[in-house]
Design an enzyme around this catalytic site. Structure first.
Site, short mmCIF file in Angstrom:
data_model
loop_
_atom_site.label_atom_id
_atom_site.label_comp_id
_atom_site.label_asym_id
_atom_site.label_seq_id
_atom_site.Cartn_x
_atom_site.Cartn_y
_atom_site.Cartn_z
N SER A 1 0.82 -1.21 0.00
CA SER A 1 0.00 0.00 0.00
C SER A 1 0.85 1.26 0.00
O SER A 1 2.00 1.26 0.46
CB SER A 1 -0.90 0.02 1.23
OG SER A 1 -1.68 -1.14 1.30
N GLN A 2 0.23 2.34 -0.46
CA GLN A 2 0.83 3.67 -0.40
C GLN A 2 1.18 4.01 1.05
O GLN A 2 0.40 3.71 1.96
CB GLN A 2 -0.25 4.63 -0.92
CG GLN A 2 0.10 6.08 -0.92
CD GLN A 2 -1.12 6.93 -1.24
OE1 GLN A 2 -2.26 6.46 -1.16
NE2 GLN A 2 -0.90 8.16 -1.60
#
Ligand code: SAH
Length: 240
Positions: free
Chosen positions: A88-89
């Site tokens: 994920s970011q």
């Protein structure tokens, strides 16, 4: 004679110093990038919990991405980790960690270990982490890497996280990093009183990140933001 020897000796010392400096220089570069990531992507967007910021300043995200993507590890976005999955970011990792609102020493269940990065951040925050991954190769790679990096309070299990981890329940926090269309009943049951579930819920293209807090046995829901995660699937690859 003396003079003839002195210069080669100095040259050798200089060369040794340069070699010695090369490795720390690279490490410093990742440290700098990580500091920038925390300042620009997290603090500026409103992440406030000190333990989240300190943890993300310390966990070496570049070790959790494929080696050829290490230079992009601190970019403001998700990255592929193989098997059609993503890490994920950074902002989403920070936001979800903050939403759990954990005290050190608490027990957290993660569904979707992936690279192991989110688990490392929670561990660095002082949590005892139980993480489930359905793709065996990813789960085993995460377990090996987390051990090599020295994390000792993370347990990784290969299996279907929809069912939770009943033997290790109840949990003070449950964080789900893949998206089902409904909140799995077993996870609700495995949450301790006062605990929180942070989970993306919805269809394949967009989901709503929600937080559920167990208060007197009931789950109180807050909607946070729209997000996009990979779907939660069963062992046949069918979407939940
Ligand atoms: N938290 C991860 C990112 C995970 S991506 C990180 O920090 O890198 C989502 C992960 O959820 C994928 O690895 C996917 O294989 C896994 N997943 C999907 N369905 C699952 C299920 N039912 N149980 C456990 N893991 C699942």
């Amino acid at each position: 004679m003396v003079r003839a020897l002195r210069y080669p000796t100095l040259a050798r010392i200089a060369a040794a110093m340069l070699i010695g400096l090369a490795a720390p220089a690279l490490a410093d570069d990742f440290d700098t990038q990580r500091g920038q990531m925390v300042a620009d992507q997290l603090v500026q967007r409103g992440i406030r919990q000190e333990q989240v910021l300190r943890a993300m300043e310390r966990v070496p995200r570049h070790r959790f991405v494929p080696a050829h993507l290490a230079a992009r590890a601190y970019d403001d976005g998700p990255l592929p980790i193989g098997y059609d999955q993503t890490i994920s970011q950074p902002y989403i990792v920070a936001l979800m960690s903050e939403l759990l609102d954990l005290q050190p020493g608490r027990r957290v269940l993660e569904i979707g270990a992936g690279s192991g990065y989110q688990a490392a951040v929670l561990s660095q925050m002082g949590a005892h982490v139980y993480s489930i991954e359905i793709i065996p190769q990813l789960g085993e790679a995460a377990r090996t890497l987390l051990f090599a990096l020295g994390y000792r309070n993370i347990h990784v299990k290969i299996g279907d996280g929809y069912l939770g981890w009943p033997e290790a329940a109840p949990f003070d926090g449950i964080i789900v990093t893949c998206a089902p269309s409904q909140i799995p009943e077993p996870l609700k049951a495995q949450l301790a009183e006062g605990g929180r579930i942070v989970i993306p819920v919805g269809g394949p293209h967009v989901q709503r990140l929600v937080r559920l807090t167990k208060t007197q046995g009931r789950l109180v829901e807050e909607k946070v933001v729209d997000v996009r995660f990979v779907p939660m699937v069963n062992e046949k690859g069918e979407k939940y």
